[in-house]
Design a protein around this motif. Structure first.
Motif, PDB file in Angstrom:
ATOM      1  N   THR A 221       0.811  -1.218   0.000  1.00  0.00           N
ATOM      2  CA  THR A 221       0.000   0.000   0.000  1.00  0.00           C
ATOM      3  C   THR A 221       0.846   1.271   0.000  1.00  0.00           C
ATOM      4  N   TRP A 222       1.870   1.330   0.837  1.00  0.00           N
ATOM      5  CA  TRP A 222       2.579   2.596   1.017  1.00  0.00           C
ATOM      6  C   TRP A 222       3.959   2.658   0.368  1.00  0.00           C
ATOM      7  N   ALA A 223       4.496   1.555  -0.095  1.00  0.00           N
ATOM      8  CA  ALA A 223       5.841   1.616  -0.676  1.00  0.00           C
ATOM      9  C   ALA A 223       5.894   1.007  -2.074  1.00  0.00           C
ATOM     10  N   VAL A 224       5.530  -0.252  -2.174  1.00  0.00           N
ATOM     11  CA  VAL A 224       5.759  -0.985  -3.420  1.00  0.00           C
ATOM     12  C   VAL A 224       4.850  -0.513  -4.552  1.00  0.00           C
ATOM     13  N   MET A 225       3.533  -0.448  -4.335  1.00  0.00           N
ATOM     14  CA  MET A 225       2.632  -0.079  -5.431  1.00  0.00           C
ATOM     15  C   MET A 225       2.817   1.366  -5.896  1.00  0.00           C
ATOM     16  N   PRO A 226       3.035   2.343  -5.018  1.00  0.00           N
ATOM     17  CA  PRO A 226       3.330   3.678  -5.546  1.00  0.00           C
ATOM     18  C   PRO A 226       4.585   3.684  -6.426  1.00  0.00           C
ATOM     19  N   ALA A 227       5.615   2.932  -6.018  1.00  0.00           N
ATOM     20  CA  ALA A 227       6.838   2.856  -6.831  1.00  0.00           C
ATOM     21  C   ALA A 227       6.567   2.131  -8.147  1.00  0.00           C
ATOM     22  N   MET A 228       5.844   1.021  -8.090  1.00  0.00           N
ATOM     23  CA  MET A 228       5.544   0.256  -9.306  1.00  0.00           C
ATOM     24  C   MET A 228       4.679   1.070 -10.269  1.00  0.00           C
TER      25      MET A 228
END
Length: 183
Positions: free
Chosen positions: A164-171
């Protein structure tokens, strides 16, 4: 306004007046440069209208949180750019989407969303490494006598928080060229 640490995306659909697309592109460069000067600005994605479209341009403007988005929305710089907009656009729709909501498509959403198969592939690329590495890491950190269902719960919690807060925003940022491409 209460502080909200979640990233926020402002989704906008502008229907460009006939003959004004090139002027609109110049306007977009200017307002994007102005927004870039503000704390919390995380980027803008634009989807060009396909050939034969009614010239509706979709854009997604991301800010770190509601506080930084509000500072931009209430700024004189933004207002000066918005004052030029009526001569370029026939209509405008805007919607704020918070955090993980960006990945869930409302049934009657007027704005362009990525195709589900693209979202599924990017999500798979994001979650697969987490599923491989988080459970073994959690099992090393937890005492041996912790019940299996508790270890699984902790692994799921860590995976969801990271997604929710790290991986998907980066992806989303990394794969935006493909996610939001028309074809």
């Amino acid at each position: 306004m209460a502080k909200n640490p979640d990233p926020v995306t402002l989704m906008i659909a502008n229907t460009i007046k006939p003959g004004k697309l090139e002027d609109y592109r110049i306007w977009v460069k200017g307002i994007s440069e102005a927004a870039r000067q503000f704390d919390g600005y995380e980027g803008t994605q634009y989807i060009k209208p396909p050939t034969g479209d009614n010239h509706t341009v979709h854009s997604m403007i991301r800010f770190r949180d509601h506080v930084t988005l509000s500072a931009w929305e209430e700024s004189e710089a933004r207002q000066q750019w918005l004052d030029k907009l009526p001569e370029l656009v026939a209509s405008r729709q805007a919607e704020k989407i918070e955090g993980i909501e960006f990945w869930f498509e409302p049934p009657d959403a007027p704005l362009l969303k990525p195709p589900k198969y693209r979202m599924a592939l990017v999500t798979l690329l994001a979650i697969y490494p987490l599923i491989l590495f988080i459970p073994p890491l959690i099992s090393m950190l937890l005492p041996n006598d912790v019940p299996r269902f508790v270890a699984i719960l902790v692994s799921c919690l860590c995976t969801v928080l990271l997604m929710t807060w790290a991986v998907m925003p980066a992806m989303t940022k990394i794969f935006s060229f493909w996610l939001f491409r028309k074809k």
